[in-house]
Design an enzyme around this catalytic site. Structure first.
Site, PDB file in Angstrom:
ATOM      1  CE1 TYR A  27      47.407  43.568  34.432  1.00 33.15           C
ATOM      2  CE2 TYR A  27      47.646  41.300  33.448  1.00 33.15           C
ATOM      3  CZ  TYR A  27      47.256  42.690  33.088  1.00 33.15           C
ATOM      4  OH  TYR A  27      46.339  43.020  32.169  1.00 33.15           O
ATOM      5  NE  ARG A  71      31.317  45.609  35.526  1.00 27.07           N
ATOM      6  CZ  ARG A  71      31.717  46.633  36.495  1.00 27.07           C
ATOM      7  NH1 ARG A  71      30.672  46.404  37.593  1.00 27.07           N
ATOM      8  NH2 ARG A  71      32.723  47.290  36.487  1.00 27.07           N
ATOM      9  CG  ASP A  78      40.143  39.503  35.076  1.00 30.27           C
ATOM     10  OD1 ASP A  78      39.623  39.947  33.962  1.00 30.27           O
ATOM     11  OD2 ASP A  78      41.242  39.618  35.654  1.00 30.27           O
ATOM     12  NE  ARG A 102      38.322  40.915  28.565  1.00 31.75           N
ATOM     13  CZ  ARG A 102      38.992  41.838  29.085  1.00 31.75           C
ATOM     14  NH1 ARG A 102      38.735  42.926  28.449  1.00 31.75           N
ATOM     15  NH2 ARG A 102      39.975  41.533  29.882  1.00 31.75           N
ATOM     16  NE  ARG A 115      34.754  47.119  29.662  1.00 29.65           N
ATOM     17  CZ  ARG A 115      36.057  47.750  30.028  1.00 29.65           C
ATOM     18  NH1 ARG A 115      35.957  48.859  30.867  1.00 29.65           N
ATOM     19  NH2 ARG A 115      36.880  47.392  29.446  1.00 29.65           N
TER      20      ARG A 115
HETATM   21  O1  CP3 Z   1      33.970  36.926  27.366  1.00 30.43           O
HETATM   22  C1  CP3 Z   1      35.015  36.954  27.826  1.00 30.43           C
HETATM   23  O2  CP3 Z   1      36.325  36.713  27.331  1.00 30.43           O
HETATM   24  C2  CP3 Z   1      35.163  37.508  29.370  1.00 30.43           C
HETATM   25  C3  CP3 Z   1      35.825  37.065  30.266  1.00 30.43           C
HETATM   26  C4  CP3 Z   1      37.079  37.555  30.699  1.00 30.43           C
HETATM   27  C5  CP3 Z   1      37.519  38.724  31.340  1.00 30.43           C
HETATM   28  N1  CP3 Z   1      38.652  38.819  31.579  1.00 30.43           N
HETATM   29  C6  CP3 Z   1      36.245  39.339  32.182  1.00 30.43           C
HETATM   30  C7  CP3 Z   1      36.737  40.955  32.253  1.00 30.43           C
HETATM   31  C8  CP3 Z   1      38.419  37.035  30.181  1.00 30.43           C
HETATM   32  C9  CP3 Z   1      38.761  35.880  29.106  1.00 30.43           C
HETATM   33  C10 CP3 Z   1      39.468  37.883  30.774  1.00 30.43           C
HETATM   34  C11 CP3 Z   1      40.873  37.791  30.733  1.00 30.43           C
HETATM   35  C12 CP3 Z   1      41.797  38.833  30.827  1.00 30.43           C
HETATM   36  N2  CP3 Z   1      41.601  39.529  32.058  1.00 30.43           N
HETATM   37  C13 CP3 Z   1      42.806  39.095  29.986  1.00 30.43           C
HETATM   38  C14 CP3 Z   1      43.439  38.176  29.015  1.00 30.43           C
HETATM   39  C15 CP3 Z   1      42.558  38.766  27.829  1.00 30.43           C
HETATM   40  C16 CP3 Z   1      43.077  39.930  27.079  1.00 30.43           C
HETATM   41  O3  CP3 Z   1      42.345  40.730  26.765  1.00 30.43           O
HETATM   42  O4  CP3 Z   1      44.367  39.750  26.764  1.00 30.43           O
HETATM   43  C17 CP3 Z   1      43.558  40.282  30.822  1.00 30.43           C
HETATM   44  C18 CP3 Z   1      44.800  40.852  30.377  1.00 30.43           C
HETATM   45  C19 CP3 Z   1      42.933  40.403  32.099  1.00 30.43           C
HETATM   46  C20 CP3 Z   1      43.074  41.527  33.020  1.00 30.43           C
HETATM   47  C21 CP3 Z   1      42.196  42.692  32.998  1.00 30.43           C
HETATM   48  N3  CP3 Z   1      40.672  42.404  33.550  1.00 30.43           N
HETATM   49  C22 CP3 Z   1      42.248  43.668  32.463  1.00 30.43           C
HETATM   50  C23 CP3 Z   1      43.593  44.426  31.847  1.00 30.43           C
HETATM   51  C24 CP3 Z   1      40.900  44.549  32.701  1.00 30.43           C
HETATM   52  C25 CP3 Z   1      40.570  45.869  32.489  1.00 30.43           C
HETATM   53  C26 CP3 Z   1      40.486  45.973  30.874  1.00 30.43           C
HETATM   54  C27 CP3 Z   1      39.688  47.368  30.539  1.00 30.43           C
HETATM   55  O5  CP3 Z   1      39.500  47.624  29.428  1.00 30.43           O
HETATM   56  O6  CP3 Z   1      39.441  48.079  31.504  1.00 30.43           O
HETATM   57  C28 CP3 Z   1      40.090  43.696  33.261  1.00 30.43           C
HETATM   58  C29 CP3 Z   1      38.712  43.655  33.497  1.00 30.43           C
HETATM   59  C30 CP3 Z   1      37.658  42.940  32.846  1.00 30.43           C
HETATM   60  N4  CP3 Z   1      37.721  41.392  32.730  1.00 30.43           N
HETATM   61  C31 CP3 Z   1      36.634  43.275  32.135  1.00 30.43           C
HETATM   62  C32 CP3 Z   1      35.971  42.097  31.750  1.00 30.43           C
HETATM   63  C33 CP3 Z   1      34.719  42.026  30.855  1.00 30.43           C
HETATM   64  C34 CP3 Z   1      35.995  44.775  31.727  1.00 30.43           C
HETATM   65  C35 CP3 Z   1      35.828  45.478  33.176  1.00 30.43           C
HETATM   66  C36 CP3 Z   1      34.331  45.495  33.580  1.00 30.43           C
HETATM   67  O7  CP3 Z   1      33.394  44.723  33.219  1.00 30.43           O
HETATM   68  O8  CP3 Z   1      34.197  46.229  34.544  1.00 30.43           O
END
Ligand code: CP3
Length: 366
Positions: free
Chosen positions: A172, A54, A90, A41, A45
């Protein structure tokens, strides 16, 4: 390298780039000048540059617009000075071409509107529209073009494509979002001897196609995220999840790239996860790195595993914790420094940058 697996030979022959990337070399357990570092990540954010983008675009807009996804990916890698860039995307993107609608709700994470609960719904999932995900490959092409020249230190920045693992994606689909106890997922797993294997098989088909697009576009390595696999006991992992996951890992390796397989809360699962034959196992932050490495065996590289919440600690504590991870790895070939899970919102950017600098300081082999 006469005893190297076939995909490594193919890889060494096909990619002139590989030899110049300490990140890729470490994935293959080859010697490196210093320990490569990148962070889960890293574009998220906590970073003001990401929040500025964003403000004007939704998460899915960023993912689906190659110019913006590439910009976010590149900005994070350059700001932090890391050795690899993970494409901004994602885990849930493949749901759309499979016929499942979802959205991200503020504060709640992903929501799947009609969760998959029946064999009929599993049968209805489509596997023939992976081409609709080509926007991710287009973003990777842009990132690869940007980083095509070696950096000032002569090293080629590694480009990581990724996808979810079958269990985590199934959870999911079936729960409809994040879950605490995975009751619905386990109900299908235990209770429907036809639907669960079919779901695993369909996910593998889609994910191999998706990974192939990413490799063709220039991804040097594919990371497979099994974030919630720690919800399973060893016996259930081996029976219901390992076969499909091993098939996915090996078919992605067959594309000619190393595979990193990462999960959270996996201490008891590590020996079984290594049976997928992934090149690298991503360790979560709960297991001491040397114990985790012993559990997967020295035939694997490992990635990890600083607790991301230590980034909120004072500098002296944080620096010591970075040193502890480096000491546990003991300079063995095949360690990639990372966190043991993703950076969380509100993490101080300066602390993240310092961690990257300290890894470089502690690991340089002159
Ligand atoms: O630099 C990076 O790693 C960003 C790229 C990335 C995102 N999602 C963008 C994202 C990656 C590698 C992911 C993978 C992802 N997505 C995972 C596996 C990684 C892990 O943490 O185990 C998972 C479980 C997801 C599903 C997912 N996407 C969730 C559970 C959430 C919400 C998280 C929260 O805290 O709200 C997301 C949203 C998401 N995907 C964000 C980002 C940067 C944050 C929300 C946003 O920008 O609005």
């Amino acid at each position: 390298m006469s005893n190297a697996p076939a995909h490594h030979i193919a890889f060494e022959q096909s990619a002139g780039i590989a030899a110049g990337s300490r990140f890729v070399r470490a994935c293959l357990r080859q010697p490196v000048d210093r320990t490569p570092v990148w962070l889960l990540r890293q574009a998220g954010r906590y970073m003001p540059e990401y929040m500025a983008v964003r403000k004007h675009h939704s998460l899915l807009d960023i993912c689906r617009t190659p110019e913006i996804a590439a910009e976010v990916t590149i900005t994070a890698a350059e700001r932090l000075g890391v050795d690899a860039a993970i494409i901004f995307a994602d885990l849930l993107l493949p749901f759309t071409p499979m016929g499942l609608e979802f959205e991200f709700l503020a504060g709640e994470g992903p929501v799947v509107h009609r969760p998959v609960r029946t064999a009929e719904q599993v049968r209805a999932l489509r596997t023939d529209r992976v081409d609709e995900l080509s926007y991710v490959a287009q973003a990777i092409e842009k990132v690869a073009r940007h980083f095509s020249a070696p950096r000032v230190d002569g090293d080629q920045l590694g480009i990581i494509g990724f996808c979810g693992a079958p269990f985590t994606l199934a959870s999911y689909m079936i729960e409809g979002g994040s879950s605490r106890n995975y009751v619905e997922t386990k109900k299908m797993m235990y209770g429907d001897g036809a639907a669960w294997p079919l779901l695993m098989e369909k996910l593998v088909t889609v994910l191999v196609g998706y990974a192939a697009q990413q490799v063709e576009a220039g991804a040097d390595v594919i990371q497979i995220f099994d974030s919630w696999v720690g919800a399973l006991c060893v016996a259930d992992y081996r029976r219901y999840v390992l076969p499909a996951t091993a098939e996915l890992v090996q078919r992605v390796q067959g594309l000619g790239v190393p595979v990193i397989y990462f999960g959270v809360d996996t201490a008891s699962l590590l020996p079984s996860m290594a049976e997928t034959r992934a090149d690298v196992i991503g360790l979560d932050w709960r297991v001491p790195l040397d114990e985790g490495w012993k559990a997967v065996g020295r035939g694997c590289a490992v990635q990890g595993n600083l607790d991301p919440i230590t980034l909120f600690a004072p500098d002296d504590v944080l620096r010591e914790r970075v040193r502890e991870v480096m000491t546990a790895a003991a300079g063995q070939p095949g360690h990639i420094f990372n966190l043991g899970h993703g950076i969380v919102p509100d993490t101080p950017v300066e602390s993240v940058i310092k961690v990257v600098e300290w890894v470089k300081e502690f690991s340089r082999h002159e």
